[in-house]
Design a protein around this motif. Structure first.
Motif, short mmCIF file in Angstrom:
data_model
loop_
_atom_site.label_atom_id
_atom_site.label_comp_id
_atom_site.label_asym_id
_atom_site.label_seq_id
_atom_site.Cartn_x
_atom_site.Cartn_y
_atom_site.Cartn_z
N PHE A 42 -40.63 -13.37 -69.95
CA PHE A 42 -41.48 -13.74 -71.08
C PHE A 42 -42.71 -12.86 -71.15
N ALA A 43 -43.18 -12.63 -72.36
CA ALA A 43 -44.50 -12.03 -72.55
C ALA A 43 -45.53 -13.07 -72.12
N TYR A 47 -46.85 -14.23 -79.37
CA TYR A 47 -46.48 -13.15 -80.29
C TYR A 47 -47.16 -13.31 -81.64
N GLN A 48 -47.61 -12.17 -82.16
CA GLN A 48 -48.07 -12.06 -83.54
C GLN A 48 -47.44 -10.80 -84.11
N LYS A 49 -47.19 -10.81 -85.39
CA LYS A 49 -46.63 -9.63 -86.05
C LYS A 49 -47.51 -8.43 -85.74
N MET A 55 -51.35 -3.97 -81.82
CA MET A 55 -50.18 -3.17 -81.46
C MET A 55 -50.24 -2.64 -80.02
N LYS A 56 -51.43 -2.44 -79.50
CA LYS A 56 -51.55 -1.93 -78.14
C LYS A 56 -51.62 -3.03 -77.08
N ASN A 57 -51.48 -4.29 -77.51
CA ASN A 57 -51.49 -5.40 -76.56
C ASN A 57 -50.10 -5.54 -75.95
N LEU A 58 -49.90 -4.88 -74.83
CA LEU A 58 -48.58 -4.86 -74.20
C LEU A 58 -48.16 -6.24 -73.72
N PHE A 59 -49.13 -7.09 -73.34
CA PHE A 59 -48.81 -8.44 -72.89
C PHE A 59 -48.19 -9.28 -74.00
N MET A 60 -48.41 -8.91 -75.24
CA MET A 60 -47.88 -9.64 -76.40
C MET A 60 -46.51 -9.11 -76.82
N HIS A 61 -46.34 -7.81 -76.74
CA HIS A 61 -45.16 -7.19 -77.34
C HIS A 61 -44.05 -6.83 -76.35
N LEU A 62 -44.36 -6.81 -75.04
CA LEU A 62 -43.36 -6.43 -74.05
C LEU A 62 -43.14 -7.56 -73.05
N THR A 63 -41.96 -7.62 -72.49
CA THR A 63 -41.64 -8.67 -71.52
C THR A 63 -41.50 -8.11 -70.10
N ASN A 64 -41.79 -6.84 -69.91
CA ASN A 64 -41.63 -6.21 -68.60
C ASN A 64 -42.46 -6.92 -67.53
#
Length: 77
Positions: A42-43, A47-49, A55-64
């Motif tokens: 999970f992130a 999540y927000q569009k 866009m640079k918030n990796l905690f929001m957009h990636l699950t790594n």
């Protein structure tokens, strides 16, 4: 490389991905084994569009795991 999904499915507002491990040992006859324990990642930020501000918030957009373990909201289980 893969296409970014702008409207992803979320759980409680968080992006996630599922890992299911499978081994194929034969095709005639077909023999496939599925490992019982999958993995859900999970992130750590809801999540927000994507937009210019997030866009640079990796905690929001990636699950790594390697990225999200650095977030103060990360829960290791």
């Amino acid at each position: 490389v893969q296409k970014y999904i702008v409207k992803p499915h979320v759980i409680d507002g968080f992006k996630y991905d599922l890992r299911i491990y499978v081994v194929l040992t034969g095709i005639n006859p077909l023999r496939v084994y599925v490992y019982k324990d999958g993995l859900a990642r999970f992130a750590t930020v809801p999540y927000q569009k994507p937009n210019d501000k997030n866009m640079k918030n990796l905690f929001m957009h990636l699950t790594n795991f390697a990225i999200n373990k650095e977030n103060e909201n990360f829960e290791n289980n």
